[in-house]
Write a protein that holds these residues in place. Sequence first.
Motif, PDB file in Angstrom:
ATOM      1  N   CYS A   1     -22.107  58.873 -73.245  1.00  0.00           N
ATOM      2  CA  CYS A   1     -20.650  61.010 -73.516  1.00  0.00           C
ATOM      3  C   CYS A   1     -20.008  60.029 -73.179  1.00  0.00           C
ATOM      4  O   CYS A   1     -19.020  60.603 -73.417  1.00  0.00           O
TER       5      CYS A   1
ATOM      6  N   LEU B   1     -26.230  64.526 -80.714  1.00  0.00           N
ATOM      7  CA  LEU B   1     -24.271  64.508 -80.884  1.00  0.00           C
ATOM      8  C   LEU B   1     -23.971  63.129 -82.063  1.00  0.00           C
ATOM      9  O   LEU B   1     -25.301  62.624 -81.690  1.00  0.00           O
TER      10      LEU B   1
ATOM     11  N   VAL C   1     -18.464  67.784 -70.082  1.00  0.00           N
ATOM     12  CA  VAL C   1     -20.231  67.135 -69.555  1.00  0.00           C
ATOM     13  C   VAL C   1     -20.718  68.098 -68.642  1.00  0.00           C
ATOM     14  O   VAL C   1     -20.342  68.112 -67.607  1.00  0.00           O
TER      15      VAL C   1
ATOM     16  N   GLU D   1     -27.317  57.500 -71.118  1.00  0.00           N
ATOM     17  CA  GLU D   1     -27.043  58.614 -71.541  1.00  0.00           C
ATOM     18  C   GLU D   1     -26.111  59.324 -71.389  1.00  0.00           C
ATOM     19  O   GLU D   1     -25.120  59.665 -72.541  1.00  0.00           O
ATOM     20  N   HIS D   2     -26.001  59.331 -69.925  1.00  0.00           N
ATOM     21  CA  HIS D   2     -24.166  59.653 -69.585  1.00  0.00           C
ATOM     22  C   HIS D   2     -23.624  58.266 -69.495  1.00  0.00           C
ATOM     23  O   HIS D   2     -22.339  58.998 -70.019  1.00  0.00           O
TER      24      HIS D   2
ATOM     25  N   THR E   1     -23.926  69.068 -66.829  1.00  0.00           N
ATOM     26  CA  THR E   1     -25.430  68.387 -66.062  1.00  0.00           C
ATOM     27  C   THR E   1     -25.556  68.205 -65.414  1.00  0.00           C
ATOM     28  O   THR E   1     -25.611  69.273 -64.791  1.00  0.00           O
TER      29      THR E   1
ATOM     30  N   ASP F   1     -25.485  69.959 -78.108  1.00  0.00           N
ATOM     31  CA  ASP F   1     -27.036  69.695 -77.602  1.00  0.00           C
ATOM     32  C   ASP F   1     -26.545  68.113 -77.290  1.00  0.00           C
ATOM     33  O   ASP F   1     -26.599  67.505 -78.752  1.00  0.00           O
ATOM     34  N   TYR F   2     -26.900  66.766 -76.675  1.00  0.00           N
ATOM     35  CA  TYR F   2     -26.953  65.680 -76.851  1.00  0.00           C
ATOM     36  C   TYR F   2     -27.945  64.680 -77.403  1.00  0.00           C
ATOM     37  O   TYR F   2     -27.233  64.212 -78.204  1.00  0.00           O
ATOM     38  N   GLU F   3     -29.011  66.104 -78.425  1.00  0.00           N
ATOM     39  CA  GLU F   3     -29.640  64.935 -79.312  1.00  0.00           C
ATOM     40  C   GLU F   3     -29.014  65.456 -80.626  1.00  0.00           C
ATOM     41  O   GLU F   3     -29.740  64.326 -81.376  1.00  0.00           O
TER      42      GLU F   3
ATOM     43  N   VAL G   1     -20.581  68.315 -73.869  1.00  0.00           N
ATOM     44  CA  VAL G   1     -22.289  68.332 -74.756  1.00  0.00           C
ATOM     45  C   VAL G   1     -22.920  68.412 -72.953  1.00  0.00           C
ATOM     46  O   VAL G   1     -22.398  68.744 -72.016  1.00  0.00           O
TER      47      VAL G   1
ATOM     48  N   ALA H   1     -27.524  65.793 -71.612  1.00  0.00           N
ATOM     49  CA  ALA H   1     -28.195  64.194 -71.836  1.00  0.00           C
ATOM     50  C   ALA H   1     -29.487  64.185 -70.050  1.00  0.00           C
ATOM     51  O   ALA H   1     -28.891  64.956 -69.255  1.00  0.00           O
TER      52      ALA H   1
END
Length: 224
Positions: free
Chosen positions: A199, A170, A207, A195-196, A209, A166-168, A187, A190
Amino acid sequence: MLRLAHRGLHRTAPENTLAAFALSLTAGFAGIETDVRLSADGEAVLYHDRNAPDGTAVATLSRSELSHLSGYIVPTLSEALDAFPDAYWNIEIKTPSVLPECLAILNNYIHHRQLLISSFHHEVALHIEKELHLDCAFLIAHRPAQLNEFLLSAMPHPHLRTLIWDYEVLDLDLLNQSYAQGFNNFVYGAQTEKEHLICNAFPLQGVITDYPEFVGLTPGFARQ
Protein backbone atom coordinates in the motif's frame (compact mmCIF):
# COMPACT_ATOMS: atom_id res chain seq x y z
CA MET A 1 -0.45 9.09 3.35
CA LEU A 2 -3.43 9.78 5.60
CA ARG A 3 -3.77 7.06 8.25
CA LEU A 4 -7.27 6.26 9.52
CA ALA A 5 -8.23 3.81 12.24
CA HIS A 6 -10.72 1.24 10.96
CA ARG A 7 -13.70 1.48 13.36
CA GLY A 8 -11.31 3.00 15.88
CA LEU A 9 -8.55 1.09 17.63
CA HIS A 10 -10.60 -1.86 18.83
CA ARG A 11 -8.12 -4.26 20.38
CA THR A 12 -9.04 -3.33 23.94
CA ALA A 13 -12.35 -1.55 23.38
CA PRO A 14 -15.39 -2.49 21.29
CA GLU A 15 -15.23 -1.25 17.69
CA ASN A 16 -17.05 1.94 16.73
CA THR A 17 -17.18 3.19 20.32
CA LEU A 18 -15.94 6.42 21.84
CA ALA A 19 -13.30 4.44 23.73
CA ALA A 20 -11.98 2.87 20.52
CA PHE A 21 -11.90 6.26 18.83
CA ALA A 22 -10.00 7.82 21.73
CA LEU A 23 -7.44 5.00 21.69
CA SER A 24 -6.85 5.43 17.95
CA LEU A 25 -6.13 9.14 18.27
CA THR A 26 -3.83 8.50 21.23
CA ALA A 27 -1.94 5.96 19.11
CA GLY A 28 -1.29 8.64 16.51
CA PHE A 29 -3.95 8.12 13.86
CA ALA A 30 -5.00 11.32 12.13
CA GLY A 31 -8.55 10.14 11.72
CA ILE A 32 -11.21 7.51 12.19
CA GLU A 33 -13.35 5.38 9.88
CA THR A 34 -16.77 4.52 11.26
CA ASP A 35 -20.10 3.06 10.12
CA VAL A 36 -23.60 4.51 10.42
CA ARG A 37 -26.90 2.64 10.53
CA LEU A 38 -30.44 3.62 11.45
CA SER A 39 -31.91 2.17 14.63
CA ALA A 40 -35.62 1.46 15.04
CA ASP A 41 -36.06 4.63 17.11
CA GLY A 42 -34.58 6.83 14.37
CA GLU A 43 -31.05 7.25 15.71
CA ALA A 44 -27.96 7.38 13.47
CA VAL A 45 -25.96 4.78 15.40
CA LEU A 46 -22.36 3.74 14.83
CA TYR A 47 -22.55 0.02 14.14
CA HIS A 48 -20.95 -2.06 11.41
CA ASP A 49 -22.86 -5.33 11.29
CA ARG A 50 -26.38 -5.71 9.93
CA ASN A 51 -27.32 -7.82 12.93
CA ALA A 52 -26.82 -7.67 16.68
CA PRO A 53 -24.88 -10.53 18.32
CA ASP A 54 -28.07 -12.56 18.78
CA GLY A 55 -28.95 -12.27 15.08
CA THR A 56 -31.62 -9.59 15.42
CA ALA A 57 -31.50 -6.99 12.64
CA VAL A 58 -30.11 -3.68 13.84
CA ALA A 59 -32.87 -1.85 11.97
CA THR A 60 -35.49 -3.48 14.20
CA LEU A 61 -33.82 -2.49 17.48
CA SER A 62 -33.82 0.74 19.41
CA ARG A 63 -30.44 2.17 20.34
CA SER A 64 -31.01 1.04 23.93
CA GLU A 65 -31.90 -2.50 22.84
CA LEU A 66 -28.89 -2.67 20.52
CA SER A 67 -26.60 -1.49 23.30
CA HIS A 68 -27.99 -4.11 25.66
CA LEU A 69 -27.48 -6.93 23.17
CA SER A 70 -23.99 -5.73 22.23
CA GLY A 71 -22.81 -5.32 25.81
CA TYR A 72 -21.75 -1.69 25.50
CA ILE A 73 -23.29 1.71 24.84
CA VAL A 74 -23.61 2.15 21.08
CA PRO A 75 -22.79 5.78 20.27
CA THR A 76 -24.60 8.03 17.85
CA LEU A 77 -22.97 9.92 15.01
CA SER A 78 -23.53 13.26 16.76
CA GLU A 79 -21.93 12.03 19.98
CA ALA A 80 -18.79 10.91 18.16
CA LEU A 81 -18.44 14.12 16.15
CA ASP A 82 -18.90 16.18 19.31
CA ALA A 83 -16.40 14.11 21.29
CA PHE A 84 -13.51 14.35 18.79
CA PRO A 85 -13.73 17.68 16.95
CA ASP A 86 -10.13 17.62 15.68
CA ALA A 87 -10.23 14.18 14.07
CA TYR A 88 -10.55 13.52 10.37
CA TRP A 89 -13.74 11.45 9.94
CA ASN A 90 -14.46 8.93 7.22
CA ILE A 91 -18.13 8.15 7.76
CA GLU A 92 -19.44 5.14 5.88
CA ILE A 93 -23.20 5.20 5.39
CA LYS A 94 -24.23 1.57 5.46
CA THR A 95 -27.84 1.85 4.25
CA PRO A 96 -29.91 4.41 2.34
CA SER A 97 -32.46 4.36 5.18
CA VAL A 98 -30.15 6.40 7.41
CA LEU A 99 -29.53 9.05 4.75
CA PRO A 100 -32.16 11.62 5.91
CA GLU A 101 -30.90 11.48 9.49
CA CYS A 102 -27.28 11.78 8.33
CA LEU A 103 -28.08 14.78 6.15
CA ALA A 104 -29.65 16.57 9.10
CA ILE A 105 -26.73 15.77 11.41
CA LEU A 106 -23.90 16.44 8.96
CA ASN A 107 -25.40 19.79 8.01
CA ASN A 108 -24.50 20.96 11.53
CA TYR A 109 -20.83 20.05 11.12
CA ILE A 110 -20.03 21.11 7.56
CA HIS A 111 -17.78 23.99 8.57
CA HIS A 112 -16.49 22.54 11.84
CA ARG A 113 -15.19 19.05 11.08
CA GLN A 114 -12.95 17.30 8.56
CA LEU A 115 -15.34 14.91 6.85
CA LEU A 116 -15.22 12.31 4.08
CA ILE A 117 -18.54 10.55 3.50
CA SER A 118 -18.46 7.18 1.77
CA SER A 119 -20.84 4.39 0.82
CA PHE A 120 -21.11 1.23 -1.23
CA HIS A 121 -24.48 2.71 -2.22
CA HIS A 122 -23.01 5.16 -4.69
CA GLU A 123 -26.30 7.00 -5.12
CA VAL A 124 -26.05 7.91 -1.42
CA ALA A 125 -22.62 9.49 -1.88
CA LEU A 126 -23.86 11.36 -4.94
CA HIS A 127 -26.87 12.67 -3.01
CA ILE A 128 -24.83 13.90 -0.07
CA GLU A 129 -22.34 15.65 -2.34
CA LYS A 130 -25.18 17.38 -4.16
CA GLU A 131 -27.05 18.43 -1.02
CA LEU A 132 -24.22 19.35 1.35
CA HIS A 133 -21.16 19.79 -0.92
CA LEU A 134 -19.14 17.62 1.45
CA ASP A 135 -16.17 15.54 0.33
CA CYS A 136 -17.53 12.14 -0.64
CA ALA A 137 -16.16 8.81 -1.85
CA PHE A 138 -17.26 5.71 -3.69
CA LEU A 139 -16.44 2.47 -1.88
CA ILE A 140 -15.36 -0.24 -4.33
CA ALA A 141 -15.10 -3.93 -3.44
CA HIS A 142 -14.73 -5.34 -6.96
CA ARG A 143 -12.46 -4.71 -9.91
CA PRO A 144 -14.56 -2.70 -12.38
CA ALA A 145 -14.33 -3.74 -16.00
CA GLN A 146 -14.50 -0.06 -16.94
CA LEU A 147 -13.26 2.38 -14.32
CA ASN A 148 -14.45 5.27 -16.46
CA GLU A 149 -18.05 4.46 -15.54
CA PHE A 150 -17.29 5.38 -11.92
CA LEU A 151 -15.23 8.40 -12.85
CA LEU A 152 -17.78 9.79 -15.29
CA SER A 153 -20.63 9.47 -12.78
CA ALA A 154 -18.57 11.43 -10.26
CA MET A 155 -17.28 14.14 -12.60
CA PRO A 156 -20.33 16.46 -12.31
CA HIS A 157 -19.85 16.42 -8.52
CA PRO A 158 -16.71 18.43 -7.67
CA HIS A 159 -16.52 17.17 -4.07
CA LEU A 160 -16.66 13.51 -5.10
CA ARG A 161 -13.04 12.91 -5.92
CA THR A 162 -12.12 9.90 -3.78
CA LEU A 163 -12.28 6.16 -4.39
CA ILE A 164 -11.90 3.77 -1.45
CA TRP A 165 -10.75 0.33 -2.58
CA ASP A 166 -10.87 -3.07 -0.91
CA TYR A 167 -7.27 -4.32 -0.73
CA GLU A 168 -8.40 -7.53 -2.42
CA VAL A 169 -8.98 -5.68 -5.71
CA LEU A 170 -6.15 -3.14 -5.66
CA ASP A 171 -4.83 -2.67 -9.17
CA LEU A 172 -1.91 -0.37 -9.92
CA ASP A 173 -3.16 0.46 -13.42
CA LEU A 174 -6.58 1.51 -12.08
CA LEU A 175 -5.00 3.57 -9.31
CA ASN A 176 -2.81 5.40 -11.80
CA GLN A 177 -5.78 5.92 -14.08
CA SER A 178 -7.99 7.39 -11.38
CA TYR A 179 -5.19 9.53 -9.95
CA ALA A 180 -4.44 10.93 -13.41
CA GLN A 181 -8.09 12.00 -13.62
CA GLY A 182 -7.81 13.93 -10.35
CA PHE A 183 -9.10 11.31 -7.90
CA ASN A 184 -7.61 10.38 -4.55
CA ASN A 185 -7.33 6.69 -3.73
CA PHE A 186 -7.77 5.14 -0.28
CA VAL A 187 -7.56 1.47 0.67
CA TYR A 188 -9.01 -0.68 3.43
CA GLY A 189 -8.56 -4.34 4.32
CA ALA A 190 -4.77 -4.75 4.32
CA GLN A 191 -3.92 -7.31 7.01
CA THR A 192 -0.21 -8.12 7.02
CA GLU A 193 2.92 -6.03 7.22
CA LYS A 194 3.76 -7.00 3.63
CA GLU A 195 0.34 -5.84 2.42
CA HIS A 196 0.81 -2.51 4.16
CA LEU A 197 4.21 -2.10 2.53
CA ILE A 198 2.56 -2.67 -0.85
CA CYS A 199 0.00 0.00 0.00
CA ASN A 200 2.81 2.38 0.89
CA ALA A 201 4.43 1.79 -2.50
CA PHE A 202 1.23 2.42 -4.45
CA PRO A 203 -0.14 5.89 -5.39
CA LEU A 204 -2.52 5.97 -2.42
CA GLN A 205 -3.50 9.02 -0.44
CA GLY A 206 -5.03 7.20 2.52
CA VAL A 207 -5.04 3.86 4.32
CA ILE A 208 -7.82 2.62 6.61
CA THR A 209 -6.35 -0.01 8.89
CA ASP A 210 -6.68 -2.07 12.06
CA TYR A 211 -2.90 -2.25 12.45
CA PRO A 212 -1.15 0.88 13.70
CA GLU A 213 2.18 -0.97 13.97
CA PHE A 214 2.18 -1.52 10.20
CA VAL A 215 1.76 2.18 9.38
CA GLY A 216 4.42 3.52 11.70
CA LEU A 217 2.28 3.93 14.81
CA THR A 218 2.33 2.12 18.13
CA PRO A 219 -0.82 1.26 20.09
CA GLY A 220 -0.92 2.98 23.48
CA PHE A 221 1.60 5.72 22.69
CA ALA A 222 0.65 9.27 21.82
CA ARG A 223 1.88 10.91 18.64
CA GLN A 224 5.10 12.87 19.13
